[in-house]
Design an enzyme around this catalytic site. Structure first.
Site, short mmCIF file in Angstrom:
data_model
loop_
_atom_site.label_atom_id
_atom_site.label_comp_id
_atom_site.label_asym_id
_atom_site.label_seq_id
_atom_site.Cartn_x
_atom_site.Cartn_y
_atom_site.Cartn_z
N LYS A 112 0.82 -1.34 -0.13
CA LYS A 112 0.05 -0.10 0.04
C LYS A 112 0.90 1.22 -0.15
CE LYS A 112 -4.45 -1.51 2.08
NZ LYS A 112 -5.38 -1.29 3.06
N LYS A 194 -8.51 -13.32 -7.72
CA LYS A 194 -9.67 -13.41 -6.71
C LYS A 194 -10.66 -12.21 -7.24
CE LYS A 194 -8.74 -10.74 -2.57
NZ LYS A 194 -10.04 -9.99 -2.44
N LYS A 197 -13.13 -5.92 -5.23
CA LYS A 197 -13.78 -4.72 -5.47
C LYS A 197 -12.88 -3.67 -6.18
CE LYS A 197 -13.27 -2.44 -1.10
NZ LYS A 197 -12.83 -3.71 -0.39
P1 ADP Z 1 -11.73 -6.78 -1.74
O1 ADP Z 1 -10.46 -7.35 -2.45
O2 ADP Z 1 -12.93 -6.69 -2.65
O3 ADP Z 1 -11.26 -5.30 -1.46
P2 ADP Z 1 -11.20 -7.22 0.94
O4 ADP Z 1 -9.72 -7.20 0.86
O5 ADP Z 1 -12.01 -6.03 1.62
O6 ADP Z 1 -11.98 -7.67 -0.30
O7 ADP Z 1 -11.76 -8.49 1.75
C1 ADP Z 1 -12.79 -8.38 2.85
C2 ADP Z 1 -12.87 -9.79 3.25
O8 ADP Z 1 -13.27 -10.74 2.28
C3 ADP Z 1 -11.77 -10.66 3.78
O9 ADP Z 1 -11.98 -11.36 4.94
C4 ADP Z 1 -11.31 -11.49 2.33
O10 ADP Z 1 -10.65 -12.67 2.77
C5 ADP Z 1 -12.66 -11.73 1.95
N1 ADP Z 1 -12.79 -12.05 0.37
C6 ADP Z 1 -12.15 -10.93 -0.42
N2 ADP Z 1 -12.40 -11.19 -1.67
C7 ADP Z 1 -12.88 -12.63 -1.54
C8 ADP Z 1 -13.03 -13.58 -2.76
N3 ADP Z 1 -12.89 -13.19 -3.98
N4 ADP Z 1 -13.31 -14.66 -2.28
C9 ADP Z 1 -13.61 -15.19 -0.89
N5 ADP Z 1 -13.31 -14.21 0.02
C10 ADP Z 1 -12.97 -13.08 -0.25
#
Ligand code: ADP
Ligand code: TRP
Length: 328
Positions: A112, A194, A197
Site C-alpha cells: 500500500k 480473486k 472490488k
Molecule cells: P476486496 O478484495 O474486494 O477489497 P477485501 O480485501 O476488503 O476485499 O476482503 C474483505 C474480506 O472478504 C476478507 O476477509 C477477504 O478474505 C474476503 N474476500 C475478499 N475477496 C474474496 C473472494 N474473492 N473470495 C472469498 N473471500 C474473499
C-alpha cells in the site's frame, strides 16, 4: 466454546466473494454456539483517505449487510470499532512494545505504501498494531481471516507474547483460522485472480446490490473457454469458478449441477446461473434496504453492541493499565 473474533473494513461495495468468504462463515460460527465478536473497523478504514459522507454511508451499509446475512446481534457482539475507545488506547500501549523493524516487514504495508514516498501515513504503517489491539482486547482465542491477514495475526501473537513476558501473563495468544481455498471466488473477467472490488472493471464482481439486469450482463460476459462442457475441472478456471458460484448460491454440490448440463452449452448454463444468483440476492437485498431505511434501528443495535464490547474491553484495560504501572 471459543471466543471468536473477526472484523471487516466498511467498504461501499461488498461482493459475493466477501459474502461467501467472510460474512457467511461468521454466521455459521454463530450457529455453532461460540462467543462471537464482529465489528466494522472504521479506524482502520481511515488509514487511507476517506470522504466523511462516504465513510458514514459505508458503515451503515456494512452493518445492514451483516444483519441481512444472518448475523444475530443477540448471539454476536456486533459493533463499530471507533465506539469502543479502548481499541485505540491499547494500540498506543502496544505501539510502545512494537518494533519499527517488524512493522516494516508487513507485506500489506509495503504494497500500500508503493508510490507514496515520504508522504505515507503513520496510520497506514501502524495499521497492524491497531489490529493486534482489536484482537487482544477481548481474550480472543480464534481469529478467522483470509490468507492475506496471516502476517498481521503473527504480529498480534508476537506482541501478546512480548507483553506477557515483560509484564506478566495478561493476553491470550490468539490462533489464526485461515480460510481454505474453497470459499475463494475468482474474478468473472479474469478467473486467475480473486474477485475484488478494486479490480479494474466492474465486470469482475457481482456486488450484493447488483440488480437483475447487471447480474445477467456480468454472467453473460464472464470468461469461460472454448470446450463448451460444464464440468468442475480446476484446470478450466473460468467454468470451474462459475460452477462454484452456482453451487454456493443454490447450496447444491457441483457434481449434481454438472449432470443437469450434460449435452447443453454455456449459454443455458449462464442463463440459469444468473437466475440463481438473482434468486439468492433478492431477499438479502430486500433486507439490506429495509435496514438502511430504518437507521434508528441500526443505531440501537450498534449502541447495544458497543456497550457489551466496552464492558469486556474496560475490564481488560484495567488489568493492562495496572500491569504497565499507570494505575496509582
Ligand atoms: P476486496 O478484495 O474486494 O477489497 P477485501 O480485501 O476488503 O476485499 O476482503 C474483505 C474480506 O472478504 C476478507 O476477509 C477477504 O478474505 C474476503 N474476500 C475478499 N475477496 C474474496 C473472494 N474473492 N473470495 C472469498 N473471500 C474473499
Ligand atoms: N485487517 C483486516 C482486513 O483487512 C480487518 C481487521 C481489523 C481484522 N481488525 C481485525 C480482522 C481483527 C480480524 C481481527 O481484513
Amino acid at each position: 466454546m471459543s471466543r471468536i473474533l473477526t472484523a471487516l473494513q466498511p467498504s461501499g461495495i461488498l461482493h459475493i466473494g466477501n459474502y461467501f468468504g467472510a460474512i457467511e462463515p461468521m454466521v455459521r460460527l454463530q450457529e455453532e454456539g461460540n462467543e462471537n465478536i464482529l465489528f466494522a473497523v472504521d479506524y482502520h478504514a481511515i488509514t487511507v483517505p476517506q470522504d466523511p459522507g462516504d465513510l458514514r454511508a459505508n458503515l451503515y451499509y456494512a452493518i445492514a449487510t451483516y444483519l441481512a446475512a444472518g448475523i444475530d446481534p443477540e448471539k454476536t457482539i456486533l459493533f463499530q470499532q471507533s465506539r469502543v475507545r479502548e481499541h485505540t488506547e491499547l494500540a498506543w500501549i502496544l505501539n510502545c512494545i512494537a518494533h519499527m523493524g517488524e512493522l516494516e516487514r508487513m507485506t500489506q504495508f509495503k504494497d500500500k505504501a508503493v508510490g507514496k514516498g515520504e508522504a505515507v501515513t503513520v496510520g497506514l504503517f501502524d495499521y497492524p498494531v491497531l489490529m493486534a489491539a482489536d484482537i487482544l482486547l477481548y481474550d480472543t482465542e480464534v481469529v478467522p481471516v483470509g490468507e492475506d491477514q496471516k502476517q498481521h495475526l503473527e504480529l498480534a501473537r508476537d506482541l501478546a507474547e512480548r507483553f506477557n513476558n515483560r509484564f506478566g501473563d495478561t493476553f491470550i495468544v490468539p490462533e489464526p483460522r485461515i480460510r481454505t481455498q474453497g470459499a475463494r471466488i475468482m474474478g468473472l473477467d479474469d478467473p486467475t485472480k480473486k474477485m475484488s472490488k478494486s479490480a479494474s472493471s466492474e465486470r469482475n464482481y457481482i456486488s450484493l446490490m447488483d440488480d437483475e439486469k447487471k447480474v445477467i450482463k456480468k454472467i453473460k460476459t464472464a470468461v469461460t473457454d472454448s470446450e463448451g462442457i460444464v464440468k468442475a475441472d480446476r484446470a478450466r478456471e473460468g467454468i470451474f469458478n462459475l460452477l462454484s458460484i452456482y453451487s454456493l448460491v443454490t447450496g447444491r454440490p457441483a457434481s449434481e449441477i454438472e449432470v443437469d448440463y450434460e449435452g447443453k452449452g454455456y449459454g443455458d448454463f449462464k442463463k440459469d446461473l444468473a437466475g440463481e444468483i438473482n434468486t439468492f440476492l433478492a431477499p438479502i437485498q430486500d433486507k439490506i434496504t429495509e435496514y438502511l431505511d430504518d437507521k434508528q434501528q441500526l443505531i440501537e443495535i450498534l449502541d447495544a453492541g458497543a456497550e457489551r464490547a466496552q464492558a469486556l474491553a474496560e475490564e481488560k484495560m484495567k488489568v493492562v493499565r495496572d500491569r504497565i504501572g499507570v494505575t496509582l
